[in-house]
Design a protein around this motif. Structure first.
Motif, short mmCIF file in Angstrom:
data_model
loop_
_atom_site.label_atom_id
_atom_site.label_comp_id
_atom_site.label_asym_id
_atom_site.label_seq_id
_atom_site.Cartn_x
_atom_site.Cartn_y
_atom_site.Cartn_z
N THR A 1 -3.57 -28.28 -23.83
CA THR A 1 -3.84 -29.71 -23.32
C THR A 1 -3.30 -30.07 -21.85
O THR A 1 -3.25 -30.48 -21.17
CB THR A 1 -3.78 -31.12 -23.98
N GLN A 2 -1.82 -30.08 -22.64
CA GLN A 2 -0.42 -29.95 -21.78
C GLN A 2 -0.40 -29.25 -20.44
O GLN A 2 -0.59 -29.68 -19.33
CB GLN A 2 0.65 -29.92 -22.65
N LEU A 3 -0.87 -27.98 -20.71
CA LEU A 3 -0.73 -26.91 -19.73
C LEU A 3 -2.06 -27.08 -18.82
O LEU A 3 -1.76 -27.66 -17.29
CB LEU A 3 -1.27 -25.27 -20.52
N VAL A 4 -3.13 -28.04 -18.77
CA VAL A 4 -4.36 -27.90 -18.28
C VAL A 4 -4.34 -28.89 -17.46
O VAL A 4 -5.02 -28.78 -16.25
CB VAL A 4 -6.19 -28.00 -19.41
N LEU A 5 -3.82 -30.12 -17.97
CA LEU A 5 -3.59 -31.16 -17.47
C LEU A 5 -2.50 -30.92 -16.65
O LEU A 5 -2.11 -31.43 -15.68
CB LEU A 5 -2.80 -32.85 -17.90
N GLY A 6 -1.47 -30.26 -17.19
CA GLY A 6 -0.33 -30.30 -15.73
C GLY A 6 -0.86 -29.28 -14.13
O GLY A 6 -0.54 -29.53 -13.46
N LEU A 7 -1.83 -28.33 -15.13
CA LEU A 7 -2.52 -27.27 -14.06
C LEU A 7 -3.36 -28.21 -13.13
O LEU A 7 -3.61 -28.06 -11.92
CB LEU A 7 -3.74 -26.45 -14.13
N LEU A 8 -3.93 -29.25 -13.73
CA LEU A 8 -5.31 -29.90 -12.80
C LEU A 8 -4.24 -31.24 -11.91
O LEU A 8 -4.52 -32.04 -10.82
CB LEU A 8 -5.49 -31.11 -13.73
N LEU A 9 -3.24 -31.91 -12.39
CA LEU A 9 -2.25 -32.24 -10.99
C LEU A 9 -1.84 -31.32 -10.06
O LEU A 9 -1.04 -32.64 -9.11
CB LEU A 9 -1.13 -32.97 -12.15
N VAL A 10 -1.22 -30.02 -10.16
CA VAL A 10 -1.41 -29.73 -9.69
C VAL A 10 -2.03 -29.26 -8.21
O VAL A 10 -1.54 -29.88 -6.97
CB VAL A 10 -0.60 -28.22 -10.02
N LEU A 11 -3.18 -29.05 -9.03
CA LEU A 11 -4.31 -28.48 -8.35
C LEU A 11 -4.88 -30.38 -7.60
O LEU A 11 -5.21 -30.57 -5.88
CB LEU A 11 -5.90 -28.49 -8.78
N GLY A 12 -4.75 -30.94 -7.66
CA GLY A 12 -4.78 -32.81 -7.45
C GLY A 12 -4.15 -33.12 -6.40
O GLY A 12 -4.07 -33.24 -4.87
N LEU A 13 -2.55 -32.09 -6.50
CA LEU A 13 -1.29 -32.91 -5.32
C LEU A 13 -2.02 -32.12 -4.46
O LEU A 13 -1.87 -32.20 -2.99
CB LEU A 13 -0.31 -32.25 -6.17
N ILE A 14 -2.36 -30.51 -4.26
CA ILE A 14 -2.41 -29.74 -3.93
C ILE A 14 -3.24 -30.01 -2.68
O ILE A 14 -3.66 -30.07 -1.54
CB ILE A 14 -2.46 -28.12 -4.08
N PHE A 15 -4.40 -30.54 -2.92
CA PHE A 15 -6.00 -31.07 -2.51
C PHE A 15 -5.11 -32.47 -1.65
O PHE A 15 -5.48 -33.00 -0.63
CB PHE A 15 -7.49 -31.20 -3.30
N ALA A 16 -4.78 -33.39 -2.83
CA ALA A 16 -4.51 -34.52 -1.82
C ALA A 16 -3.57 -34.01 -0.12
O ALA A 16 -3.80 -35.07 0.59
CB ALA A 16 -3.89 -35.65 -2.58
#
Length: 149
Positions: A43-58
């Motif tokens: 869960t921690q890995l997936v949330l970190g990945l989603l955070l990084v991807l969201g930052l890239i798209f933003a």
């Protein structure tokens, strides 16, 4: 819903807070930390990945917005009228600068002005913009994919 989201966001920090301090008798006692299993790590890995991807798209969205506002402020004085491939890496390009049209020869290492036209070539108002062959083929492929269900 807010509790679940808050719990998921706090999960990476709860692992850090659950680590015991190494002091005297407390260091000798076994400590059982809840939520340090494989599921919590995943869960921690997936949330970190989603955070990084969201930052890239933003950041990509922000960069696109900044580039569009910069392009609107400055007027375009150089316009590509037409382009023709002569070989694999050589091209003829007709550009308009102000009221002058210039025929340019493009090679991988050089741009050579070939001719300045005394009378500009008339460009029809409804003429499509000059695009590269790759861009045309890409648009054709994308158009074909839109037609398929």
């Amino acid at each position: 819903m807010k509790r679940i989201l808050g719990g998921l966001l706090a999960l990476p920090f709860s692992v850090l807070a659950a680590e015991p301090l190494a002091t005297g008798a407390a260091a000798a006692a076994p400590v059982v930390v809840a939520g340090t299993g494989v599921g919590a790590q995943l869960t921690q890995l997936v949330l970190g990945l989603l955070l990084v991807l969201g930052l890239i798209f933003a950041l990509a969205w922000l960069l696109r917005r900044v580039q569009q506002t910069g392009a609107r402020q400055g007027g375009q004085v150089i316009e590509l009228i037409s382009s023709r491939a002569l070989g694999a890496r050589d091209r003829l390009v007709l550009v308009q600068v102000g009221n002058e049209q210039i025929l340019l020869g493009l090679t991988p290492g050089r741009i050579t002005p070939l001719h300045v036209l005394k009378e500009p070539v008339p460009v029809p108002q409804g003429a499509p913009a000059a695009t590269s062959e790759f861009a045309k083929r890409l648009m054709d492929v994308l158009g074909q994919q839109k037609d398929k269900p």
